[in-house]
Design an enzyme around this catalytic site. Structure first.
Site, PDB file in Angstrom:
ATOM      1  N   SER A 452       0.844  -1.195   0.000  1.00 22.64           N
ATOM      2  CA  SER A 452       0.000   0.000   0.000  1.00 22.64           C
ATOM      3  C   SER A 452       0.881   1.247   0.000  1.00 22.64           C
ATOM      4  O   SER A 452       2.109   1.164   0.052  1.00 22.64           O
ATOM      5  CB  SER A 452      -0.931  -0.014   1.215  1.00 22.64           C
ATOM      6  OG  SER A 452      -0.173   0.004   2.412  1.00 22.64           O
ATOM      7  N   TYR A 453       0.243   2.407  -0.017  1.00 19.43           N
ATOM      8  CA  TYR A 453       0.970   3.676  -0.142  1.00 19.43           C
ATOM      9  C   TYR A 453       1.979   3.820   0.997  1.00 19.43           C
ATOM     10  O   TYR A 453       1.623   3.732   2.172  1.00 19.43           O
ATOM     11  CB  TYR A 453      -0.026   4.830  -0.117  1.00 19.43           C
ATOM     12  CG  TYR A 453       0.568   6.161  -0.521  1.00 19.43           C
ATOM     13  CD1 TYR A 453       1.123   6.333  -1.786  1.00 19.43           C
ATOM     14  CD2 TYR A 453       0.583   7.238   0.354  1.00 19.43           C
ATOM     15  CE1 TYR A 453       1.670   7.551  -2.161  1.00 19.43           C
ATOM     16  CE2 TYR A 453       1.115   8.459  -0.021  1.00 19.43           C
ATOM     17  CZ  TYR A 453       1.661   8.606  -1.283  1.00 19.43           C
ATOM     18  OH  TYR A 453       2.208   9.801  -1.659  1.00 19.43           O
ATOM     19  N   PRO A 454       3.267   4.053   0.671  1.00 18.83           N
ATOM     20  CA  PRO A 454       4.300   4.001   1.713  1.00 18.83           C
ATOM     21  C   PRO A 454       4.515   5.304   2.474  1.00 18.83           C
ATOM     22  O   PRO A 454       5.393   5.354   3.334  1.00 18.83           O
ATOM     23  CB  PRO A 454       5.561   3.642   0.909  1.00 18.83           C
ATOM     24  CG  PRO A 454       5.341   4.250  -0.432  1.00 18.83           C
ATOM     25  CD  PRO A 454       3.850   4.188  -0.679  1.00 18.83           C
TER      26      PRO A 454
END
Length: 979
Positions: A452-454
């Site tokens: 997922s978005y880091p």
């Protein structure tokens, strides 16, 4: 397709036979079952369809128009109603209801009651055609165009694949860097044509306009208020703004008031999965203006404050000291406090004075062949005589008595869900990756759909997050399949309640991967993220802690043992497991054990070690320095500026320059380096994002504070200068003699430390030089304008080299020259080293460059572009090469006279001399090879032209260039140009 997309508000049946003028049908009339084409007579296009379905799942095909008369997909068959009223061969009467079926696909022509997107006309009955048969009632569905822009090209492709279900067409955009993916689908309940593309990072950047970008012409104090700023393209070569405008006029749309036909939405998602992307499309929102203003304020503050301080201290100190070894002495509102943390730890280490202390150690023998080490309850004492007293007292006892035995079940909690800061900490401390490198890998894993978005500050999963779905993705991985399947069958534990920052969910693995897929650092980071996620839904680790208290005489000792009862999450994160300890004997209160040994240990206190990157990240997060996205950038900056060096264990050791800078800030104004003022500014910026603070007031107030600090810093710079004098050598005492000054004719010293430069101690003048190459004296030749000795800059045997005059390089002699130009760009009409004498023709790749003969390159001769990194190798082993005053009749490039050695001449007929055009002469064709120069560092000036053709180091012949031009003759303008 040819003809593009056209609508058919005036569609006519144009046939070759039969007209309908109220008469009976003729033998050649159109009949049921006839195959025909439908032509729009206004636009001369034919109705066309093909088997490409809309992405909405309706199964409907698109209908378009083409100009081609022989298009095979433009044939339609006439059919009647389903009641059989139109038998095959029966003539079609005027006004009769018919159906039109596409011949190739078998689909019926179908209309909706929607207005046309171009004319906005509603469905209408068309005029009757002049043929036997009716005009079908045709309307077009409203096909809005939806332009979607992602952050990166790979992200755009992944999202388009998901939304179009793989049914899309792709093409390269006008800028060559971004692709455009097109498909049809449903948008807010209506059919729409989608164009999915991307940008490449930031589209715009903030910068000063015009003269305010010149360090020499502007007082840095003016940058706080007087200097106007403007938004510029971050990478002009990509022409990103033009690319987006051509797609769908993005920028004009953004300035339109509400209520117009076009709207702008923002899709928020945290992973590249079908579910997340589709949910985001169903929950579109408007861009948050307050958040944008907060970003603008941060950008303008960093630009104005950073540039003002950086310009002043760089010019001041580089003009006085020769061994600073840094091309830029930068200041940043976040960067400088980050450096301050490192220097603060260094100061603690330097000021640390070790102290001697003593520890009493006892060993008992519960059994004959075993011993148990006891810990003294007093821990340590700093007086040797007192320690010796305790030793003498305890030695009087021969046995240790058990005073108490306690057992307690303890829990080691599973970790909180993973956010960016924790990921960067672990990447540095455990995986040996720098924060910047780790962030780049995480972003790549995200765009590929693995995580997922880091970039997130949140450590709490929302209640509706599909934890089991993410866990099932990992059920077949051999490294943790057993643990995952056990959790799925026995039930998962809900993650601990963490901090919800309201941005993105914690970093989570979104699909399975193998080491072969990701490889190297990508797999190592993915493996940690996955193990961390599995640990968050695992049970806590439980263990039994046993504590036995002993007395030896009047002194008390203890020993502690731990036994794991339930490993929990430590099975998947073994580095967090309870360490194995020696087993404790079974005993009860009052038991006696023989004493094996009692001794006094002498030890010393030790200083703290240098900060690790992980510890620095923790400090930055604690004090509010930077964001989860910018923390890696600030750490990378202090490394690149030579303020700190990365030692073993990823520890950051400050350099002399970094130490002196921080001590100087403390001496003049401690708030410049302490985290307090930046933390306060960050809070104000966050209030802007929440709509609780005024953008202009925060900006004006903050700039006013730093402007006052800047003036005080300038007035007090002598305080920092005193520290510099102790650590660094003045220019006059640095470097080695190289070339003569044109003013005093004494030798100037070449200072090799960054930034490399020449200094004349007699005249007290310093001259900048090109960076990232070697400098040497050029044959003791002098510039005809100022009598300075020329020097030769070279980037290596595979790169470029050119001579330059130190004075002309810093003070351009002609109006069409700029600061930082060498002899290969000098427009002097008669100097043997100038562009006018050595220029051959226009560069084969960039627009403004000229290929200039490198007269020092023999016998491996070459010419190089004076703007970009193109290098043309030619005439190897030639004895002499010179540029002729004559030009080529075909391309107007300068002719080249070549003189070969007789033994190595490649010319036909054993000839040794030939004059011709490098581009057009067939004799020279096999002797010319184009390459790209190997630059030592990307900061080297050049490479401004458009990159075309092959990549760096791959050769091709330059013959395909049309009409390379010879540089213009400067003789006529010489009088006007001379200074």
């Amino acid at each position: 397709m040819r003809g593009g997309r056209h609508l058919f508000p005036l569609m006519l049946l144009a046939l070759l036979r039969g007209l309908c003028h109220g008469r009976e049908p003729s033998p050649g009339a159109v009949t049921c079952g006839s195959v025909l084409k439908l032509v729009n007579t206004r636009h001369s296009v034919r109705l066309h369809s093909h088997e490409v379905k809309y992405g909405s799942g309706s199964g409907q095909q698109s209908v378009t128009g083409v100009e081609a008369s022989d298009d095979a997909n433009s044939y339609w068959r006439i059919r009647g109603k389903s009641d059989g009223s139109c038998q095959r061969g029966t003539p079609v009467k005027c006004g009769q209801a018919i159906r039109l079926t596409h011949v190739n696909t078998g689909k019926n022509l179908h209309t909706h009651h929607f207005p046309s997107p171009l004319s906005n006309n509603q469905a209408r009955e068309l005029p009757r055609p002049r043929v036997p048969g009716p005009a079908p009632r045709v309307t077009q569905p409203k096909m809005k165009t939806v332009l979607m822009v992602a952050e990166k090209p790979s992200l755009a492709q992944s999202i388009a694949k998901i939304l179009s279900r793989g049914n899309m067409s792709s093409r390269k955009g006008l800028n060559g860097a971004c692709s455009v993916h097109e498909y049809t689908g449903s948008f807010i309940g209506q059919s729409a044509h989608f164009k999915m593309t991307s940008v490449c990072g930031h589209v715009m950047t903030l910068d000063f306009i015009g003269k305010y970008n010149s360090w020499d012409k502007v007082d840095p104090a003016e940058l706080f208020s007087k200097a106007p700023t403007e938004k510029k393209e971050a990478n002009p070569k990509l022409t990103m703004v033009k690319f987006l405008q051509v797609l769908d006029a993005v920028l004009p749309v953004m300035n339109k008031p509400r209520g117009t036909e076009r709207s702008i939405y923002r899709a928020k998602f945290s992973s590249i999965t079908d579910t997340d992307i589709c949910n985001a499309m169903n929950r579109l929102g408007e861009p948050n203006r307050n958040e944008a203003l907060s970003v603008d304020a941060r950008q303008e503050l960093d630009l104005r404050i950073g540039c003002a301080f950086t310009r002043f201290q760089t010019k001041y100190f580089q003009g006085k000291y020769g061994n600073l070894d840094s091309s830029l002495i930068s200041f940043g509102p976040c960067q400088t406090p980050t450096l301050g943390f490192c220097v603060e730890r260094h100061d603690k280490i330097q000021s640390f004075k070790p102290e001697t202390y003593w520890v009493l150690q006892a060993k008992v023998n519960p059994e004959k062949e075993s011993s148990l080490t006891l810990d003294w309850d007093r821990v340590r004492v700093f007086d040797r005589e007192v320690a010796q007293m305790f030793l003498n007292i305890t030695k009087m006892s021969k046995e240790a008595r058990v005073e108490s035995v306690s057992k307690k079940e303890k829990v080691k909690q599973r970790p909180l869900a993973l956010n960016t800061v924790e990921m960067l900490r672990v990447a540095s401390a455990a995986l040996g990756m720098g924060p910047q490198h780790a962030m780049q890998i995480a972003e790549r894993l995200y765009t590929q759909g693995y995580i997922s978005y880091p970039r997130t500050e949140t450590t709490h999963y929302p209640e509706n997050f599909d934890l089991k779905g993410c866990l099932r993705q990992q059920a077949n991985n051999p490294y943790w399949a057993e643990t995952v399947n056990a959790l799925l069958s026995e039930g998962i534990n809900h993650p601990r309640k963490g901090h919800d920052a309201g941005d993105h969910p914690p970093i989570t693995p979104m699909r399975a991967a193998t080491e072969a897929e990701l490889g190297g650092d990508g797999w190592r980071l993915y493996e940690y993220i996955t193990r961390h996620f599995i640990a968050t839904v695992s049970a806590d680790c439980k263990y039994l802690q046993t504590t036995i208290a002993f007395s030896i005489g009047p002194e008390r000792f203890t020993c502690v043992g731990k036994v794991v009862t339930s490993p929990g999450f430590t099975e998947i994160m073994p580095w967090h497991s309870i360490p194995l300890e020696e087993s404790l004997p079974r005993c009860e209160k009052g038991d006696l054990f023989p004493i094996g040994e009692i001794k006094l240990l002498e030890k010393q206190t030790s200083p703290p070690d240098y900060l690790t990157e992980a510890e620095l990240i923790t400090l930055m997060e604690k004090h509010g320095i930077g964001t989860d996205a910018s923390i890696p950038v600030h750490i990378n900056n202090i490394c690149q500026r030579n303020y700190v060096t990365v030692e073993s264990g990823r520890r950051l050791k400050p350099t002399n320059l970094g130490i002196v800078l921080v001590h100087g800030y403390y001496k003049i104004d401690a708030e410049l380096v302490l985290p307090t003022i930046r933390s306060a500014v960050e809070k104000q910026l966050n209030l802007i994002a929440l709509g609780k603070a005024n953008y202009h007031q925060v900006l004006e107030h903050t700039l006013d504070i730093f402007k006052r600090k800047f003036h005080y810093f300038v007035d007090s710079i002598a305080g920092m200068d005193e520290l510099m004098e102790v650590s660094f050598s003045p220019l006059a005492a640095t470097g080695k003699p190289l070339s003569r000054c044109g003013k005093c004719h004494r030798f100037m010293k070449y200072i090799q430390a960054k930034p490399s430069r020449l200094h004349c101690s007699h005249c007290d003048d310093t001259y900048s030089l090109p960076q990232n190459g070697t400098i040497k004296l050029y044959k003791e030749l002098r510039c005809p304008l100022d009598d300075f000795e020329l020097v030769l800059w070279s980037s290596g045997s595979r790169g470029k080299s050119y001579p330059l005059c130190p004075y002309c390089y810093n003070h351009p002699p002609f109006r069409d020259m700029k600061k930082g130009m060498g002899c290969n760009e000098c427009t002097h009409p008669t100097c043997q080293h100038s562009l006018s004498m050595l220029g051959i023709g226009q560069c084969v790749e960039c627009e403004n460059g000229v290929l200039v003969l490198d007269s020092t390159s023999g016998p491996k001769w070459k010419m190089a572009c004076n703007k970009c990194n193109v290098v043309v190798h030619f005439f190897e082993n030639a004895h002499k090469v010179r540029v002729s005053p004559e030009t080529c009749d075909l391309c107007e490039a300068g002719l080249v006279d070549v003189d070969f050695n007789k033994a190595k001449s490649p010319l036909p007929g054993d000839e040794t001399q030939h004059s011709g055009c490098v581009f057009c002469d067939p004799v020279f064709q096999d002797l010319v090879e184009l390459k790209h120069a190997a630059m030592r560092h990307p900061m080297h000036r050049g490479g401004q032209g458009k990159r075309q053709g092959r990549g760096r180091g791959k050769s091709r012949r330059p013959g395909g260039r049309v009409n390379p031009k010879k540089p213009k003759d400067k003789m006529a303008a010489l009088a006007a140009y001379f200074v």
